[in-house]
Motif scaffolding. Sequence first.
Motif, short mmCIF file in Angstrom:
data_model
loop_
_atom_site.label_atom_id
_atom_site.label_comp_id
_atom_site.label_asym_id
_atom_site.label_seq_id
_atom_site.Cartn_x
_atom_site.Cartn_y
_atom_site.Cartn_z
N ASP A 61 0.85 -1.19 0.00
CA ASP A 61 0.00 0.00 0.00
C ASP A 61 0.89 1.24 0.00
O ASP A 61 1.77 1.39 0.86
N ARG A 76 -0.73 6.31 7.88
CA ARG A 76 -1.52 5.47 6.98
C ARG A 76 -1.99 4.21 7.70
O ARG A 76 -3.12 3.75 7.49
N GLN A 77 -1.14 3.66 8.54
CA GLN A 77 -1.52 2.48 9.32
C GLN A 77 -2.76 2.76 10.16
O GLN A 77 -3.72 1.98 10.16
N VAL A 122 2.19 -0.67 4.77
CA VAL A 122 1.96 0.75 4.49
C VAL A 122 3.23 1.56 4.77
O VAL A 122 4.12 1.09 5.48
N THR A 147 3.55 -1.27 9.09
CA THR A 147 4.43 -0.40 8.31
C THR A 147 5.54 -1.23 7.68
O THR A 147 5.79 -2.38 8.08
N THR A 166 -4.98 5.08 9.72
CA THR A 166 -6.12 5.36 8.84
C THR A 166 -6.78 4.07 8.38
O THR A 166 -8.01 3.93 8.44
N LEU A 167 -5.97 3.10 7.92
CA LEU A 167 -6.55 1.85 7.44
C LEU A 167 -7.11 1.01 8.58
O LEU A 167 -8.17 0.38 8.44
N PRO A 170 -9.39 4.73 1.70
CA PRO A 170 -9.66 3.64 2.64
C PRO A 170 -10.86 2.77 2.27
O PRO A 170 -10.79 1.54 2.45
N ALA A 185 -0.47 4.36 0.06
CA ALA A 185 -1.35 5.45 0.52
C ALA A 185 -1.97 6.21 -0.64
O ALA A 185 -2.29 7.39 -0.52
N THR A 186 -2.17 5.52 -1.75
CA THR A 186 -2.80 6.16 -2.92
C THR A 186 -4.26 5.76 -3.07
O THR A 186 -5.00 6.41 -3.81
#
Length: 272
Positions: free
Chosen positions: A185, A229-230, A224, A252, A232-233, A191, A187-188
């Motif tokens: 991932d 980002r971690q 990620v 990560t 967020t998901l 979610p 981060a593009t």
Amino acid sequence: MNPTDTASLLMRLSERDVAILESLRAHRLLTTVHIRRLHFAIGHATIPAASGATLRVLVRLESHNLVTRLARRIGGVRAGSSGICWQLGATGERLLRTMHGQKQRRRYIEPSLAFTAHTLAVAELAVRLAELRDRQTIEVISIQTEPSCWRSFVGPHGSLEWLKPDLYAVTASGDYEDHWFLEADLATEHPPVVVRKAKIYQRYAATGAHQARHGLFPAVVWIVPDTARQETLQAALSADSAIQHELFRVVTVEEFDQLIASGGPDPPTARG
């Protein structure tokens, strides 16, 4: 390329040359650094010495059109030779196609920036698995890249669906085998897109096809770039009551090696 031409060319290539070509066939794109870590980790006193040897071999293979470099460097011109990204050249593609008895030609063109970034992120995970193996931290039993790792199945409404992981791996540590579906991932993706893919994994798990063949269902891991980002998901997956949280992990890149080495430490569905 006929058998005589193939045999003649193979006689001029070392085992490492062929292994580099096979790595490019499997991963589509690799940086100079990836190739150094995969094929030049042993036998050189320093990383600069290994890097120099890597580039010399790649330039030699390039001179025979066995490999080719992308016009765009990863990290820009200032990245130097470490930023060069490689793929199979036309001769290399024909050679491996002949060796593997395949007729369908795979065309190698200059890929988009997004495709390049994602492909290299997936390759990075495979390289890390190889390094863990070489350090004898784990045993790597198998790795399947795209499209070999894709799975088709009949969904709950009778329609054909496809599950398309980035990577499937089986590793072993101690007395346990660990099975993994890996998602690189960057981060593009929004979610909700990740949540929808998690539900495809759940529908595939519900068929029992993988469990019937292997006795378990793999851990599904999104790798990620950072903790933001971690979080967020993780929040997106936790917010959906339909998600079976025991199937999924979000780690990560820095946490990836420890996850693989530890085998999870859970869920139990991923261990055999």
